[in-house]
Design a protein around this motif. Structure first.
Motif, PDB file in Angstrom:
ATOM      1  N   ASP A  84       0.828  -0.941   0.257  1.00 23.65           N
ATOM      2  CA  ASP A  84       0.070  -0.092   0.078  1.00 23.65           C
ATOM      3  C   ASP A  84       0.766   1.087  -0.045  1.00 23.65           C
ATOM      4  OD1 ASP A  84      -2.210  -1.626  -0.014  1.00 23.65           O
ATOM      5  OD2 ASP A  84      -2.738  -1.229   2.073  1.00 23.65           O
ATOM      6  N   LEU A  85       1.955   1.267   0.673  1.00 28.66           N
ATOM      7  CA  LEU A  85       2.868   2.744   0.964  1.00 28.66           C
ATOM      8  C   LEU A  85       3.501   2.638  -0.507  1.00 28.66           C
ATOM      9  CD1 LEU A  85       4.289   2.046   4.379  1.00 28.66           C
ATOM     10  CD2 LEU A  85       2.798   3.721   3.614  1.00 28.66           C
ATOM     11  N   LEU A  86       3.984   1.381  -0.910  1.00 36.30           N
ATOM     12  CA  LEU A  86       4.662   1.451  -2.493  1.00 36.30           C
ATOM     13  C   LEU A  86       3.656   2.087  -3.394  1.00 36.30           C
ATOM     14  CD1 LEU A  86       6.911   0.641  -4.384  1.00 36.30           C
ATOM     15  CD2 LEU A  86       5.669  -1.565  -4.480  1.00 36.30           C
ATOM     16  N   MET A  87       2.642   1.745  -3.611  1.00 38.06           N
ATOM     17  CA  MET A  87       1.673   2.199  -4.513  1.00 38.06           C
ATOM     18  C   MET A  87       1.198   3.620  -4.048  1.00 38.06           C
ATOM     19  SD  MET A  87       2.024  -0.027  -6.555  1.00 38.06           S
ATOM     20  CE  MET A  87       1.122   0.880  -7.940  1.00 38.06           C
ATOM     21  N   LYS A  88       1.109   4.068  -2.780  1.00 40.17           N
ATOM     22  CA  LYS A  88       0.811   5.285  -2.776  1.00 40.17           C
ATOM     23  C   LYS A  88       1.960   6.227  -3.201  1.00 40.17           C
ATOM     24  CE  LYS A  88      -0.446   8.578   0.716  1.00 40.17           C
ATOM     25  NZ  LYS A  88       0.228   9.544   0.130  1.00 40.17           N
ATOM     26  N   SER A  89       3.189   5.776  -3.215  1.00 40.47           N
ATOM     27  CA  SER A  89       4.312   6.596  -3.694  1.00 40.47           C
ATOM     28  C   SER A  89       4.402   6.574  -5.093  1.00 40.47           C
ATOM     29  CB  SER A  89       5.654   5.938  -3.166  1.00 40.47           C
ATOM     30  OG  SER A  89       6.876   6.496  -3.695  1.00 40.47           O
ATOM     31  N   VAL A  90       3.991   5.521  -5.770  1.00 42.33           N
ATOM     32  CA  VAL A  90       3.871   5.582  -7.104  1.00 42.33           C
ATOM     33  C   VAL A  90       2.748   6.531  -7.711  1.00 42.33           C
ATOM     34  CG1 VAL A  90       3.284   4.021  -9.188  1.00 42.33           C
ATOM     35  CG2 VAL A  90       4.786   3.169  -7.474  1.00 42.33           C
ATOM     36  N   ASP A  91       1.454   6.140  -6.892  1.00 32.94           N
ATOM     37  CA  ASP A  91       0.248   7.273  -7.535  1.00 32.94           C
ATOM     38  C   ASP A  91       0.501   8.643  -7.258  1.00 32.94           C
ATOM     39  OD1 ASP A  91      -1.136   4.859  -8.375  1.00 32.94           O
ATOM     40  OD2 ASP A  91      -2.028   4.442  -6.564  1.00 32.94           O
ATOM     41  N   ASP A  92       1.116   8.994  -5.971  1.00 30.05           N
ATOM     42  CA  ASP A  92       1.312  10.369  -5.834  1.00 30.05           C
ATOM     43  C   ASP A  92       2.252  11.069  -6.864  1.00 30.05           C
ATOM     44  OD1 ASP A  92      -0.317  10.047  -3.525  1.00 30.05           O
ATOM     45  OD2 ASP A  92       1.524  10.313  -2.033  1.00 30.05           O
ATOM     46  N   TYR A  93       3.419  10.223  -7.140  1.00 28.74           N
ATOM     47  CA  TYR A  93       4.414  10.587  -8.265  1.00 28.74           C
ATOM     48  C   TYR A  93       3.540  10.987  -9.331  1.00 28.74           C
ATOM     49  CZ  TYR A  93       8.246  11.139 -11.110  1.00 28.74           C
ATOM     50  OH  TYR A  93       9.335  11.836 -12.072  1.00 28.74           O
ATOM     51  N   LEU A  94       2.699   9.854  -9.936  1.00 30.56           N
ATOM     52  CA  LEU A  94       1.993   9.983 -11.161  1.00 30.56           C
ATOM     53  C   LEU A  94       1.341  11.291 -11.259  1.00 30.56           C
ATOM     54  CD1 LEU A  94       1.607   6.170 -12.316  1.00 30.56           C
ATOM     55  CD2 LEU A  94       2.937   8.021 -13.433  1.00 30.56           C
ATOM     56  N   ASP A  95       0.371  11.378  -9.965  1.00 29.77           N
ATOM     57  CA  ASP A  95      -0.607  12.661 -10.027  1.00 29.77           C
ATOM     58  C   ASP A  95       0.274  13.829 -10.267  1.00 29.77           C
ATOM     59  OD1 ASP A  95      -2.796  10.907  -9.454  1.00 29.77           O
ATOM     60  OD2 ASP A  95      -2.538  11.164  -7.200  1.00 29.77           O
ATOM     61  N   MET A  96       1.541  13.906  -9.492  1.00 29.43           N
ATOM     62  CA  MET A  96       2.313  14.984  -9.837  1.00 29.43           C
ATOM     63  C   MET A  96       2.503  15.445 -11.089  1.00 29.43           C
ATOM     64  SD  MET A  96       5.359  16.395  -9.944  1.00 29.43           S
ATOM     65  CE  MET A  96       6.580  14.962  -9.344  1.00 29.43           C
ATOM     66  N   ARG A  97       3.365  14.288 -11.599  1.00 27.78           N
ATOM     67  CA  ARG A  97       3.745  14.634 -13.002  1.00 27.78           C
ATOM     68  C   ARG A  97       2.657  14.784 -14.188  1.00 27.78           C
ATOM     69  NH1 ARG A  97       8.883  12.203 -14.722  1.00 27.78           N
ATOM     70  NH2 ARG A  97       8.128  12.923 -16.820  1.00 27.78           N
ATOM     71  N   LEU A  98       1.596  13.689 -14.078  1.00 29.34           N
ATOM     72  CA  LEU A  98       0.582  14.003 -14.975  1.00 29.34           C
ATOM     73  C   LEU A  98      -0.171  15.343 -14.845  1.00 29.34           C
ATOM     74  CD1 LEU A  98      -0.521  10.388 -15.220  1.00 29.34           C
ATOM     75  CD2 LEU A  98       1.210  11.643 -16.653  1.00 29.34           C
ATOM     76  N   ALA A  99      -0.027  15.723 -13.914  1.00 24.06           N
ATOM     77  CA  ALA A  99      -0.959  17.093 -13.545  1.00 24.06           C
ATOM     78  C   ALA A  99      -0.062  18.397 -14.148  1.00 24.06           C
ATOM     79  CB  ALA A  99      -1.204  17.201 -11.984  1.00 24.06           C
ATOM     80  N   THR A 100       1.314  18.143 -14.065  1.00 23.19           N
ATOM     81  CA  THR A 100       2.128  19.362 -14.197  1.00 23.19           C
ATOM     82  C   THR A 100       2.750  19.326 -15.628  1.00 23.19           C
ATOM     83  OG1 THR A 100       3.942  18.539 -12.973  1.00 23.19           O
ATOM     84  CG2 THR A 100       2.473  19.790 -12.074  1.00 23.19           C
ATOM     85  N   ASP A 101       3.277  18.091 -16.018  1.00 25.52           N
ATOM     86  CA  ASP A 101       4.006  17.946 -16.936  1.00 25.52           C
ATOM     87  C   ASP A 101       3.224  18.363 -18.386  1.00 25.52           C
ATOM     88  OD1 ASP A 101       6.026  17.121 -15.744  1.00 25.52           O
ATOM     89  OD2 ASP A 101       6.196  15.302 -16.625  1.00 25.52           O
ATOM     90  N   PRO A 102       3.923  19.258 -19.315  1.00 25.67           N
ATOM     91  CA  PRO A 102       2.956  19.575 -20.469  1.00 25.67           C
ATOM     92  C   PRO A 102       3.448  18.428 -21.332  1.00 25.67           C
ATOM     93  CG  PRO A 102       5.185  20.576 -20.376  1.00 25.67           C
ATOM     94  CD  PRO A 102       4.850  20.209 -19.115  1.00 25.67           C
ATOM     95  N   ILE A 103       1.921  17.859 -21.854  1.00 21.42           N
ATOM     96  CA  ILE A 103       2.227  16.413 -22.839  1.00 21.42           C
ATOM     97  C   ILE A 103       2.280  16.968 -24.276  1.00 21.42           C
ATOM     98  CG2 ILE A 103       1.086  14.391 -23.540  1.00 21.42           C
ATOM     99  CD1 ILE A 103       0.191  14.058 -20.758  1.00 21.42           C
ATOM    100  N   ARG A 104       3.341  16.457 -24.885  1.00 18.97           N
ATOM    101  CA  ARG A 104       3.756  17.009 -26.184  1.00 18.97           C
ATOM    102  C   ARG A 104       3.753  15.572 -27.014  1.00 18.97           C
ATOM    103  NH1 ARG A 104       7.049  19.582 -23.049  1.00 18.97           N
ATOM    104  NH2 ARG A 104       8.653  18.204 -23.885  1.00 18.97           N
ATOM    105  N   PRO A 105       3.373  15.641 -28.301  1.00 19.13           N
ATOM    106  CA  PRO A 105       3.748  14.570 -29.283  1.00 19.13           C
ATOM    107  C   PRO A 105       5.222  13.834 -28.987  1.00 19.13           C
ATOM    108  CG  PRO A 105       2.670  15.990 -30.520  1.00 19.13           C
ATOM    109  CD  PRO A 105       3.011  16.906 -29.146  1.00 19.13           C
ATOM    110  N   ALA A 106       5.256  12.534 -28.670  1.00 16.72           N
ATOM    111  CA  ALA A 106       6.445  12.083 -28.487  1.00 16.72           C
ATOM    112  C   ALA A 106       7.205  11.887 -29.926  1.00 16.72           C
ATOM    113  CB  ALA A 106       6.092  10.489 -28.045  1.00 16.72           C
ATOM    114  N   THR A 107       8.517  12.112 -29.655  1.00 18.30           N
ATOM    115  CA  THR A 107       9.558  12.152 -30.735  1.00 18.30           C
ATOM    116  C   THR A 107      10.085  10.613 -30.821  1.00 18.30           C
ATOM    117  OG1 THR A 107      10.156  14.243 -30.248  1.00 18.30           O
ATOM    118  CG2 THR A 107      11.858  12.982 -31.660  1.00 18.30           C
ATOM    119  N   ILE A 108       9.728   9.987 -31.930  1.00 17.02           N
ATOM    120  CA  ILE A 108      10.185   8.589 -32.367  1.00 17.02           C
ATOM    121  C   ILE A 108      11.464   8.534 -32.772  1.00 17.02           C
ATOM    122  CG2 ILE A 108       9.304   6.435 -32.877  1.00 17.02           C
ATOM    123  CD1 ILE A 108       7.486   7.352 -31.013  1.00 17.02           C
ATOM    124  N   SER A 109      12.581   7.944 -32.473  1.00 16.73           N
ATOM    125  CA  SER A 109      13.708   7.773 -32.994  1.00 16.73           C
ATOM    126  C   SER A 109      13.730   6.929 -34.028  1.00 16.73           C
ATOM    127  CB  SER A 109      14.819   7.174 -31.898  1.00 16.73           C
ATOM    128  OG  SER A 109      16.120   7.018 -32.300  1.00 16.73           O
TER     129      SER A 109
END
Length: 224
Positions: A197-222
């Motif tokens: 539970d603590l592990l997944m809270k850490s994962v989910d909190d981080y994803l919440d933060m990143r997905l809320a604040t990161d600008p999502i741009r089209p991926a650059t495919i090598s």
């Protein structure tokens, strides 16, 4: 959660795939722990990571490395497994060629493979590394690490020493243009047996933060 079989470098690879909820859905690839230590795509942590990305609308794939389950081939000390991971990402990208962004999440040995993969695939914009085996494998290839991410470690890990992971975190944090988060889970062993539970809270909190604040741009495919 359909079973999928897709081509790998040494034959077919077995996985579980959940398509994205929309055409440009982001992609997540989940990598399991050491095949010779019981690691499979059905390990509990792998399944929980899979579920949390699916819940967020990602096109999500977990799969068995070569020689595990129905995946063909034999263990290759990480070299072949990195090729397996690249083939897995290629397969998902054929289904979601316009993915907004790509994430990789790995557990122990899978974290080592995942961090090698992100060095080779510039479309990977975020990573989750759980108990990366910094005391067993060389992570000096992260020079520099191209993506921000989180490293999560058990305080009582008897396999991967917390001090080795701390040294890796400290080294990565000297690099510019990325942010490395580091969570130490109190009392957790290598398998987070009583602290899922603590592990997944850490994962989910981080994803919440990143997905809320990161600008999502089209991926650059090598194309290289």
């Amino acid at each position: 959660m359909p079973e999928v079989i897709f081509p790998g470098p040494e034959g077919r690879l077995e996985g579980r795939f959940h398509p994205g909820t929309r055409p440009r859905a982001p992609v997540a690839l989940i990598l399991h722990s050491h095949p010779q230590a019981g690691g499979t795509m059905n390990n509990k942590i792998v399944q929980l990571l899979y579920q949390t990305f699916v819940k967020r609308g990602f096109a999500t794939l977990r799969f068995n490395f070569r020689g595990v389950g129905k995946s063909q081939g034999t263990f290759d000390n990480g070299i072949g497994e990195l090729s397996d991971a690249a083939s897995a990402l290629d397969w998902v990208q054929q289904i979601h060629p316009e993915a907004e962004t790509t994430w990789v999440a790995g557990v122990s040995f899978g974290a080592w493979i995942g961090m090698q993969l992100l060095m080779r695939r510039p479309e990977i914009r975020g990573f989750i590394s759980i108990a990366p085996p910094a005391n067993m494998y060389d992570f000096s290839f992260l020079a520099p690490c191209p993506s921000s991410g989180i490293i999560i470690q058990g305080e009582a890990d008897e396999v991967v020493t917390p001090s080795a992971v701390q040294k890796l975190v400290d080294k990565l944090r000297t690099q510019r243009h990325i942010t490395i988060h580091h969570d130490l889970i109190p009392g957790a062993n290598h398998f987070f047996a009583n602290e899922l539970d603590l592990l997944m809270k850490s994962v989910d909190d981080y994803l919440d933060m990143r997905l809320a604040t990161d600008p999502i741009r089209p991926a650059t495919i090598s194309k290289r």
